[in-house]
Design an enzyme around this catalytic site. Structure first.
Site, PDB file in Angstrom:
ATOM      1  CE  LYS A  13      -2.251  -0.148   3.735  1.00 22.95           C
ATOM      2  NZ  LYS A  13      -2.145  -1.209   4.668  1.00 22.95           N
ATOM      3  NE  ARG A  88      -4.242  -0.764  10.681  1.00 23.46           N
ATOM      4  CZ  ARG A  88      -3.282  -0.215   9.964  1.00 23.46           C
ATOM      5  NH1 ARG A  88      -3.432   0.974   9.440  1.00 23.46           N
ATOM      6  NH2 ARG A  88      -2.162  -0.874   9.751  1.00 23.46           N
ATOM      7  NE  ARG A 127       7.304  -2.411   6.587  1.00 23.96           N
ATOM      8  CZ  ARG A 127       5.980  -2.340   6.554  1.00 23.96           C
ATOM      9  NH1 ARG A 127       5.379  -1.751   5.537  1.00 23.96           N
ATOM     10  NH2 ARG A 127       5.253  -2.855   7.505  1.00 23.96           N
ATOM     11  NE  ARG A 133       6.553  -0.105  10.569  1.00 18.01           N
ATOM     12  CZ  ARG A 133       5.413  -0.172   9.887  1.00 18.01           C
ATOM     13  NH1 ARG A 133       5.342   0.338   8.671  1.00 18.01           N
ATOM     14  NH2 ARG A 133       4.371  -0.756  10.413  1.00 18.01           N
ATOM     15  NE  ARG A 144       2.054  -4.323  11.521  1.00 16.05           N
ATOM     16  CZ  ARG A 144       3.255  -4.304  10.953  1.00 16.05           C
ATOM     17  NH1 ARG A 144       4.325  -4.625  11.656  1.00 16.05           N
ATOM     18  NH2 ARG A 144       3.387  -3.971   9.706  1.00 16.05           N
TER      19      ARG A 144
HETATM   20  P1  ADP Z   1       0.970  -1.693   8.255  1.00 14.16           P
HETATM   21  O1  ADP Z   1       2.268  -1.953   7.583  1.00 14.16           O
HETATM   22  O2  ADP Z   1       0.612  -2.741   9.271  1.00 14.16           O
HETATM   23  O3  ADP Z   1      -0.147  -1.411   7.294  1.00 14.16           O
HETATM   24  P2  ADP Z   1       0.850   1.062   9.297  1.00 14.16           P
HETATM   25  O4  ADP Z   1       2.085   1.838   9.126  1.00 14.16           O
HETATM   26  O5  ADP Z   1      -0.324   1.426   8.478  1.00 14.16           O
HETATM   27  O6  ADP Z   1       1.242  -0.461   9.173  1.00 14.16           O
HETATM   28  O7  ADP Z   1       0.386   1.135  10.841  1.00 14.16           O
HETATM   29  C1  ADP Z   1       1.250   0.755  11.901  1.00 14.16           C
HETATM   30  C2  ADP Z   1       0.475   0.698  13.231  1.00 14.16           C
HETATM   31  O8  ADP Z   1      -0.134   1.986  13.512  1.00 14.16           O
HETATM   32  C3  ADP Z   1      -0.715  -0.268  13.265  1.00 14.16           C
HETATM   33  O9  ADP Z   1      -0.342  -1.591  13.542  1.00 14.16           O
HETATM   34  C4  ADP Z   1      -1.587   0.350  14.365  1.00 14.16           C
HETATM   35  O10 ADP Z   1      -1.112   0.059  15.649  1.00 14.16           O
HETATM   36  C5  ADP Z   1      -1.414   1.838  14.139  1.00 14.16           C
HETATM   37  N1  ADP Z   1      -2.463   2.374  13.228  1.00 14.16           N
HETATM   38  C6  ADP Z   1      -2.275   2.878  11.978  1.00 14.16           C
HETATM   39  N2  ADP Z   1      -3.450   3.256  11.437  1.00 14.16           N
HETATM   40  C7  ADP Z   1      -4.403   2.985  12.369  1.00 14.16           C
HETATM   41  C8  ADP Z   1      -5.812   3.119  12.435  1.00 14.16           C
HETATM   42  N3  ADP Z   1      -6.507   3.608  11.400  1.00 14.16           N
HETATM   43  N4  ADP Z   1      -6.453   2.729  13.554  1.00 14.16           N
HETATM   44  C9  ADP Z   1      -5.790   2.240  14.607  1.00 14.16           C
HETATM   45  N5  ADP Z   1      -4.461   2.070  14.615  1.00 14.16           N
HETATM   46  C10 ADP Z   1      -3.763   2.431  13.532  1.00 14.16           C
END
Ligand code: ADP
Length: 191
Positions: A13, A88, A127, A133, A144
Site C-alpha cells: 500500500k 481499519r 522491510r 520499525r 497485525r
Molecule cells: P501496516 O504496515 O501494518 O499497514 P501502518 O504503518 O499502516 O502499518 O500502521 C502501523 C500501526 O499503527 C498499526 O499496527 C496500528 O497500531 C497503528 N495504526 C495505523 N493506522 C491505524 C488506524 N486507522 N487505527 C488504529 N491504529 C492504527
C-alpha cells in the site's frame, strides 16, 4: 479524487501510494506515518499510541478520528487524497463517511491490494531489516495480520456494498501492480 487504499500489512500500500501521489498530485495520508511522527516527536498522543502499535494492535478509534479529522481539514486535502491505513475497522469506516459527508467530500474509490500471506511475511521481514520499525518483529507482524483479518477485512465488504470497491492483485513487480491500479482508476474516472 478521494481514494482509500486497503490491503494487509506488507501488501505494498505505502509503495503504491507514493507512486500514485506523484502521478495524481494528491497528498498521501498515511495514519501509520502520522502516528510514527507523533511517537518520534514525543507528543502525548504519540506516547499513548506507541505501546499499542508495538503490540500490533489498533490505536483507539477516538484518537484516530481526531488525527484524521485534523489532517483532512488541511488545505492540501481539499482537492482529494490517498488515504492509507484508515479506516481499519467498521467503526472507523462509518466515522470517516460521517466526516466526509460533513465536508461534502465523499470517498470516490476504495482500492484493495490483494496478496498472499506468505509473501507478505517475506516482504515485512525485508522491510524490518531496511527500516528497523519496532513493530516489524515476527510475533508482532503475526498479530497485525490477525488484527487485519478480524477487523480490517470487513471494511472491504463495507465499500463493496457501497459500490466503491475495486481489487487489484498485489503480486508481480511494483510497476506491474501500479499499472493495474492505474487501469482501475481510469475505469472509475470514466464512470
Ligand atoms: P501496516 O504496515 O501494518 O499497514 P501502518 O504503518 O499502516 O502499518 O500502521 C502501523 C500501526 O499503527 C498499526 O499496527 C496500528 O497500531 C497503528 N495504526 C495505523 N493506522 C491505524 C488506524 N486507522 N487505527 C488504529 N491504529 C492504527
Amino acid at each position: 479524487m478521494r481514494i482509500v487504499l486497503l490491503g494487509a500489512p506488507g501488501s505494498g500500500k505505502g509503495t503504491q501510494a507514493a507512486l500514485l501521489v506523484k502521478d495524481l498530485s494528491l497528498p498521501h495520508i498515511s495514519t501509520g506515518e502520522l502516528l510514527r511522527s507523533a511517537v518520534k516527536a514525543g507528543t502525548e498522543l504519540g506516547q499513548k499510541a506507541k505501546a499499542v502499535m508495538d503490540r500490533g494492535e489498533l490505536v483507539s478509534d477516538d484518537i484516530m478520528l481526531s488525527l484524521i479529522e485534523q489532517r483532512l481539514s488541511q488545505p492540501d486535502a481539499s482537492e482529494g487524497f490517498i488515504l492509507d491505513g484508515y479506516p481499519r475497522n467498521l467503526a472507523q469506516a462509518r466515522a470517516l463517511d460521517a466526516l466526509l459527508d460533513r465536508l461534502e467530500q465523499p470517498v470516490d474509490e476504495a482500492l484493495q491490494i490483494d496478496i498472499d500471506v506468505e509473501m507478505v511475511i517475506g516482504r515485512i521481514a525485508k522491510r524490518a531489516a531496511e527500516e528497523g520499525r519496532s513493530d516489524d518483529t515476527e510475533e508482532v507482524v503475526r498479530n497485525r495480520m490477525k488484527v487485519y483479518l478480524d477487523q480490517t477485512a470487513p471494511v472491504v465488504d463495507y465499500y463493496a456494498q457501497k459500490g466503491l470497491l475495486s481489487r487489484v492483485l498485489g503480486e508481480g513487480t511494483i510497476e506491474e501492480v501500479f499499472q493495474r491500479i492505474k487501469g482501475v482508476l481510469q475505469i472509475r474516472s470514466e464512470n
